[in-house]
Write a protein that holds these residues in place. Structure first.
Motif, PDB file in Angstrom:
ATOM      1  N   THR B 264      42.555  65.577  60.670  1.00 56.05           N
ATOM      2  CA  THR B 264      43.592  66.280  59.906  1.00 56.05           C
ATOM      3  C   THR B 264      43.154  67.729  59.677  1.00 56.05           C
ATOM      4  N   VAL B 265      41.891  67.881  59.275  1.00 56.10           N
ATOM      5  CA  VAL B 265      41.370  69.226  59.034  1.00 56.10           C
ATOM      6  C   VAL B 265      41.264  69.987  60.360  1.00 56.10           C
ATOM      7  N   PHE B 266      40.833  69.271  61.406  1.00 57.60           N
ATOM      8  CA  PHE B 266      40.661  69.932  62.703  1.00 57.60           C
ATOM      9  C   PHE B 266      42.011  70.416  63.239  1.00 57.60           C
ATOM     10  N   TRP B 267      43.028  69.574  63.083  1.00 51.19           N
ATOM     11  CA  TRP B 267      44.360  69.984  63.534  1.00 51.19           C
ATOM     12  C   TRP B 267      44.782  71.261  62.811  1.00 51.19           C
ATOM     13  N   ALA B 268      44.582  71.285  61.482  1.00 57.15           N
ATOM     14  CA  ALA B 268      44.982  72.463  60.703  1.00 57.15           C
ATOM     15  C   ALA B 268      44.197  73.687  61.157  1.00 57.15           C
ATOM     16  N   TYR B 269      42.934  73.475  61.430  1.00 59.32           N
ATOM     17  CA  TYR B 269      42.054  74.573  61.860  1.00 59.32           C
ATOM     18  C   TYR B 269      42.576  75.175  63.166  1.00 59.32           C
ATOM     19  N   ILE B 270      42.916  74.282  64.112  1.00 57.77           N
ATOM     20  CA  ILE B 270      43.385  74.755  65.415  1.00 57.77           C
ATOM     21  C   ILE B 270      44.780  75.373  65.280  1.00 57.77           C
ATOM     22  N   ALA B 271      45.637  74.698  64.510  1.00 58.79           N
ATOM     23  CA  ALA B 271      47.003  75.213  64.353  1.00 58.79           C
ATOM     24  C   ALA B 271      46.963  76.598  63.724  1.00 58.79           C
ATOM     25  N   PHE B 272      46.105  76.750  62.724  1.00 63.24           N
ATOM     26  CA  PHE B 272      46.029  78.054  62.066  1.00 63.24           C
ATOM     27  C   PHE B 272      45.407  79.096  62.983  1.00 63.24           C
ATOM     28  N   SER B 273      44.371  78.698  63.729  1.00 67.95           N
ATOM     29  CA  SER B 273      43.726  79.659  64.627  1.00 67.95           C
ATOM     30  C   SER B 273      44.728  80.198  65.638  1.00 67.95           C
ATOM     31  N   GLN B 274      45.554  79.289  66.171  1.00 67.54           N
ATOM     32  CA  GLN B 274      46.565  79.722  67.131  1.00 67.54           C
ATOM     33  C   GLN B 274      47.562  80.660  66.454  1.00 67.54           C
ATOM     34  N   TYR B 275      47.963  80.292  65.240  1.00 67.40           N
ATOM     35  CA  TYR B 275      48.954  81.096  64.533  1.00 67.40           C
ATOM     36  C   TYR B 275      48.399  82.474  64.186  1.00 67.40           C
ATOM     37  N   MET B 276      47.177  82.492  63.648  1.00 64.26           N
ATOM     38  CA  MET B 276      46.663  83.755  63.108  1.00 64.26           C
ATOM     39  C   MET B 276      46.475  84.794  64.209  1.00 64.26           C
ATOM     40  N   LEU B 277      45.951  84.365  65.359  1.00 62.54           N
ATOM     41  CA  LEU B 277      45.718  85.324  66.434  1.00 62.54           C
ATOM     42  C   LEU B 277      47.031  85.955  66.880  1.00 62.54           C
ATOM     43  N   ILE B 278      48.065  85.116  66.976  1.00 62.89           N
ATOM     44  CA  ILE B 278      49.354  85.629  67.427  1.00 62.89           C
ATOM     45  C   ILE B 278      49.984  86.498  66.348  1.00 62.89           C
ATOM     46  N   TRP B 279      49.863  86.054  65.096  1.00 61.68           N
ATOM     47  CA  TRP B 279      50.393  86.833  63.967  1.00 61.68           C
ATOM     48  C   TRP B 279      49.720  88.207  63.912  1.00 61.68           C
ATOM     49  N   TYR B 280      48.408  88.222  64.105  1.00 59.42           N
ATOM     50  CA  TYR B 280      47.670  89.473  63.953  1.00 59.42           C
ATOM     51  C   TYR B 280      47.988  90.452  65.067  1.00 59.42           C
ATOM     52  N   ALA B 281      47.973  89.938  66.314  1.00 62.85           N
ATOM     53  CA  ALA B 281      48.205  90.837  67.440  1.00 62.85           C
ATOM     54  C   ALA B 281      49.659  91.302  67.464  1.00 62.85           C
ATOM     55  N   ASN B 282      50.583  90.401  67.061  1.00 59.12           N
ATOM     56  CA  ASN B 282      51.993  90.769  66.915  1.00 59.12           C
ATOM     57  C   ASN B 282      52.592  91.310  68.212  1.00 59.12           C
ATOM     58  N   ILE B 283      52.310  90.617  69.316  1.00 58.65           N
ATOM     59  CA  ILE B 283      52.850  91.017  70.618  1.00 58.65           C
ATOM     60  C   ILE B 283      54.112  90.186  70.876  1.00 58.65           C
ATOM     61  N   PRO B 284      55.209  90.850  71.237  1.00 58.36           N
ATOM     62  CA  PRO B 284      56.487  90.128  71.332  1.00 58.36           C
ATOM     63  C   PRO B 284      56.446  88.882  72.209  1.00 58.36           C
ATOM     64  N   GLU B 285      55.755  88.947  73.367  1.00 61.96           N
ATOM     65  CA  GLU B 285      55.732  87.771  74.252  1.00 61.96           C
ATOM     66  C   GLU B 285      55.131  86.572  73.534  1.00 61.96           C
ATOM     67  N   GLU B 286      54.197  86.827  72.618  1.00 65.50           N
ATOM     68  CA  GLU B 286      53.535  85.717  71.938  1.00 65.50           C
ATOM     69  C   GLU B 286      54.268  85.290  70.671  1.00 65.50           C
ATOM     70  N   THR B 287      54.821  86.282  69.953  1.00 67.15           N
ATOM     71  CA  THR B 287      55.436  85.922  68.670  1.00 67.15           C
ATOM     72  C   THR B 287      56.765  85.197  68.848  1.00 67.15           C
ATOM     73  N   ARG B 288      57.383  85.326  70.022  1.00 67.67           N
ATOM     74  CA  ARG B 288      58.713  84.726  70.163  1.00 67.67           C
ATOM     75  C   ARG B 288      58.671  83.216  69.985  1.00 67.67           C
ATOM     76  N   TRP B 289      57.579  82.589  70.371  1.00 62.43           N
ATOM     77  CA  TRP B 289      57.454  81.135  70.206  1.00 62.43           C
ATOM     78  C   TRP B 289      57.508  80.779  68.719  1.00 62.43           C
TER      79      TRP B 289
END
Lengths: 423, 409
Positions: B264-289
């Protein structure tokens, strides 16, 4: 109780160090067992007999001994949970305070307070607080570190870290009785039971121990003394350069050296054709320099709109950069001027901005004065940066001048009542 | 040890013949539901919607079976002792993997209806130009071949570990454990790559313009989390049927609960890691998902997933006692299983283009339920047929005594 905790006098537990007799008190009983099965079985008996102040000793962890000893579940996890939650709260509050309140700092165009960016630190602090509290809490709950235990006086007990198993029942237990406790332990399968005594008063630590600590303490002061000296005495040698970063790199900057990387071999490069230095773009001289050709502007440039916001901004800039000398009302009585007068510093007095020559000056000239200075007044173009701010200051000066020469008709009606009432 | 009593595994009831009938019933219900779903889709004329519903439940049950395969291999590679009494049940769950290759046939046959990279018409011109650059990887032949290859790898691994384990039931040869230990190391490497690429091909390629190298790990984390939920349920069912009453104890439930918590914790860790990198870089191709998943009702669904798949289970499972209290742990396991399905729904259902009409709506449909029941019935059938055919515990595993005497301290 008093009959069981009898005292005895031993000539010496350590014949070499103690010549005089030391009074000893009963510490408890120590029972030795052959293996862990017997230890667990005996623990159950001692537990069922109602003893509370006792312990089991084994060279390795024994499964199920907690239950056999009647030890309740540890409270450590609860402690760790709350410390972890404290770490979470610390992470949240720290970052909110630092980046959203105390020192707002724009990073990657994100909001000052944006949770996704803060979660890694919140997570790390949660882990850090949990891990540290687990270690510290484990030590504290176990009463560690403990450097001395009276059981160490038993020769037999040394095998507790090797191949023997022990139960120690302390004399401080309310159910302790030298005879009945001994027979309980023997009936529980002990291979041997012996009494353990302790000195009645704490012994002084060995002299060597005290001296070693005193010397270490003195040595520990040396770095502090060196830091103190370094901070308070002038030094004539370069600082100790531990981490170089990129302080001393090979570079061509400032040297008129040859650089083979370029065709013309020059290290000092000319700017690319058409380069405009910062603040040097003069597409609209009226706006940037306050003049057209040789003539000062007499009206504000077309793209400067005089409104409340501009005057407010002008007042703000004026009160920071101009008022120290020219005064808040522009009559040349600023704080710096006052001090210079008091001290007789031979100061060229700043201009009273309400003098006729200043009043009649074109706004372009005023703008130029703000930007480039005049006579002994230095240029303020770098501090009041941007055309808009400089024109705002000019507008505010014009407003100040107007304010000192206003006719009664200029005062708005609602303000007029206010003034009348004040009289 | 203070265990005076030692459990003789040969005295334990360890065969669940009833599983066979349960499986037949499940298969009947499943096929009926799937048939009803196809009928609804054909009459409603919404075959692409049906296929997406099908894909949600397909990847859901696939994830549980893959989690089981991972569990079996990780127990072998670490030479784990505690888990021997529950390992056979996990081996039975992997029986669904070959069946799932057959169930991939409708997906492969009608892939062009839902995978936008197959036909240019489903994509905006810019996106189509971008996808054209990926043509060497994203083309039908290679894609279908890869799907088949993944299933061959998984089926082969699942079959190997099951067969050797069964063989040990009769021979009791400790060399088999050694062999499985070695094969598991290679198997895990194959598994890691095949699972990650399967996640890219089956789920991520619904959004062919999107980039996330973490996506495979995301699917893996949810798979194992969901698998432990399933394992707890199946073990509880086996025990409530009077099988393995003493071989599986509260200690084993406690450990399965710990694993469910950890993932459960690992899933959250991975889900957040994926989210944060995309949120931070804020590149349209990635944020559209993410934009598709933050539009309209999907935004609430995302929040629901955050709380339902991480925060609530985290707080529920963190303490020792819910993991040792069977009824509570079963509630937690059922919830995790539900949330894993919701996660598949979240991955598959939102529109590729966040600006398209109806992008913000949850496309809830009767077919979601029918496909769940349909594929679930087939899944239960596959698992129970194997459960009925063998002993529910690797009865001559050399580390069985460790599992029987296992205690948490």
């Amino acid at each position: 109780m008093s009959s069981t905790t009898g005292t005895m006098t031993a000539t010496s537990a350590h014949p070499k160090t103690h010549a005089k007799p030391v009074s000893m008190v009963l510490h408890g009983l120590l029972a030795e067992f052959d293996d862990d099965h017997k230890l667990v079985a005996a623990c159950k008996k001692v537990r069922d007999a109602g003893y509370t102040d006792w312990d089991a000793h084994s060279p390795f962890p024994v499964h199920g001994i907690d239950r056999a000893m009647g030890i309740s579940m540890t409270k450590l996890p609860i402690f760790i949970f709350f410390c972890g939650a404290l770490g979470t709260a610390t992470g949240v509050i720290m970052q909110w305070w630092m980046n959203a309140v105390d020192y707002p700092f724009l990073i990657s165009g994100k909001p000052f307070w944006s949770l996704p960016a803060n979660i890694p630190v919140i997570f790390e602090l949660t882990i850090l607080f949990s891990a540290l509290s687990a270690v510290i809490g484990m030590f504290a709950f176990n009463g560690l570190p403990r450097h001395y235990n009276p059981l160490f006086r038993s020769e037999r007990f040394k095998r507790a870290t090797d191949d023997r198993f022990f139960i120690s029942v302390l004399a401080s237990d309310p159910r302790f009785n030298l005879n009945s406790t001994r027979s309980l332990l023997e009936s529980a399968g002990a291979a041997a039971v012996e009494r353990v005594d302790d000195t009645s008063e704490s012994e002084a630590p060995p002299r060597l121990f005290i001296w070693a600590h005193a010397i270490l303490l003195c040595l520990a002061l040396i770095p502090i003394a060196m830091i103190y000296r370094a901070r308070n005495a002038p030094i004539d040698y370069p600082r100790l350069h531990v981490i170089f970063d990129m302080d001393n790199q090979e570079k061509y900057a400032g040297k008129q050296a040859a650089n083979p990387a370029f065709v013309d071999g020059r290290a000092m490069r000319l700017p690319v054709a058409g380069t405009v230095a910062r603040g040097m773009l003069r597409q609209d001289p009226a706006l940037t320099d306050g003049r057209v050709g040789d003539r000062w502007l007499t009206v504000f440039p077309a793209n400067v709109t005089i409104d409340d916001a501009l005057l407010k901004r002008g007042q703000n800039r004026y009160e920071i950069f101009c008022a120290p000398c020219h005064g808040f009302d522009g009559s040349g009585n600023g704080r710096v001027t006052d001090v210079a007068r008091e001290r007789g510093l031979g100061w060229v007095e700043p201009k009273n901005l309400h003098d006729e020559d200043v009043r009649l000056r074109p706004v372009g000239h005023l703008y130029n004065t703000v930007k480039n200075g005049i006579r002994t007044m230095p240029p303020y173009g770098d501090q009041i940066s941007g055309e808009s701010d400089r024109w705002a200051v000019v507008a505010y000066i014009k407003a100040l001048q107007r304010s000192q020469r206003a006719a009664p008709g200029d005062v708005p009606t609602e303000k007029k009542d206010e003034l009348n009432n004040r009289k | 040890m203070h265990h005076a009593e030692t459990i003789d595994i040969m005295q334990e009831p360890r065969h669940l013949e009833r599983a066979r009938t349960v499986g037949h019933q499940a298969l009947f219900v499943g096929v009926a539901a799937l048939g009803a779903g196809v009928a609804v889709a054909l009459f409603g004329g919404k075959l692409d919607g049906f296929l997406k519903s099908y894909l949600v439940s397909y990847t859901y049950f696939l994830s549980l079976a893959l989690g089981a395969l991972f569990f079996v291999m990780i127990q072998h590679v670490t030479r784990a002792g505690w888990s021997v009494t529950v390992r056979r049940i996990a081996e039975c769950i992997t029986a669904a993997l070959p069946i799932w290759l057959l169930l991939a046939i409708p997906l492969i046959a009608m892939a062009a209806k839902i995978y936008p990279w197959m036909t240019q018409t489903l994509l905006s011109p810019d996106m189509a130009a971008l996808v054209e650059k990926k043509r060497q990887y994203l083309n039908f032949g290679f894609w279908a071949g890869r799907i088949v290859l993944y299933f061959l790898i998984w089926s082969w691994l699942a079959h190997f570990f099951y067969r050797k384990s069964i063989e040990q039931d009769s021979t009791g040869d400790p060399k088999l454990s050694h062999w499985m230990h070695q094969r598991a190391a290679i198997g895990l490497v194959l598994f890691a790559f095949s699972l990650a690429f399967a996640a890219y091909d089956l789920i991520k390629s619904l959004n062919p313009g999107w980039f996330s190298t973490m996506f495979g790990v995301y699917y893996f984390a949810g798979s194992v989390q969901g698998f432990f939920g399933l394992l707890i349920i199946v073990v509880a069912w086996v025990q409530s049927s009077g099988r393995l009453p003493r071989a599986i104890t509260t200690e084993h439930y406690h450990d399965m609960g710990k694993f469910m918590f950890a993932f459960t914790v690992f899933w959250a860790y991975i889900a957040f890691s994926q989210y944060m990198l995309i949120w931070y870089a804020n590149i349209p191709e990635e944020t559209r998902w993410y934009l598709s998943r933050q539009t309209g009702a999907w935004a609430w669904f995302s929040v629901f997933l955050l709380f339902g798949k991480f925060i609530l289970p985290f707080l529920f499972l963190i303490s020792r006692w819910p993991k040792r209290m069977r009824e509570l742990l079963i509630v937690g396991a059922l919830w995790i299983l539900l949330m894993q399905w919701c996660d598949q729904y979240y991955l598959i259902m939102p529109a590729e283009n966040p600006e398209s009409a109806g992008a913000g709506q949850l496309p809830l449909h009767l077919n979601d339920l029918l496909c769940f029941i349909g594929l679930g019935g087939i899944f239960i059938w596959a698992v129970t047929q194997r459960m009925a055919s063998c002993s529910l515990v690797p009865e001559r595993d050399p580390r069985l005594h460790e599992a029987l005497a296992f205690e948490n301290y």
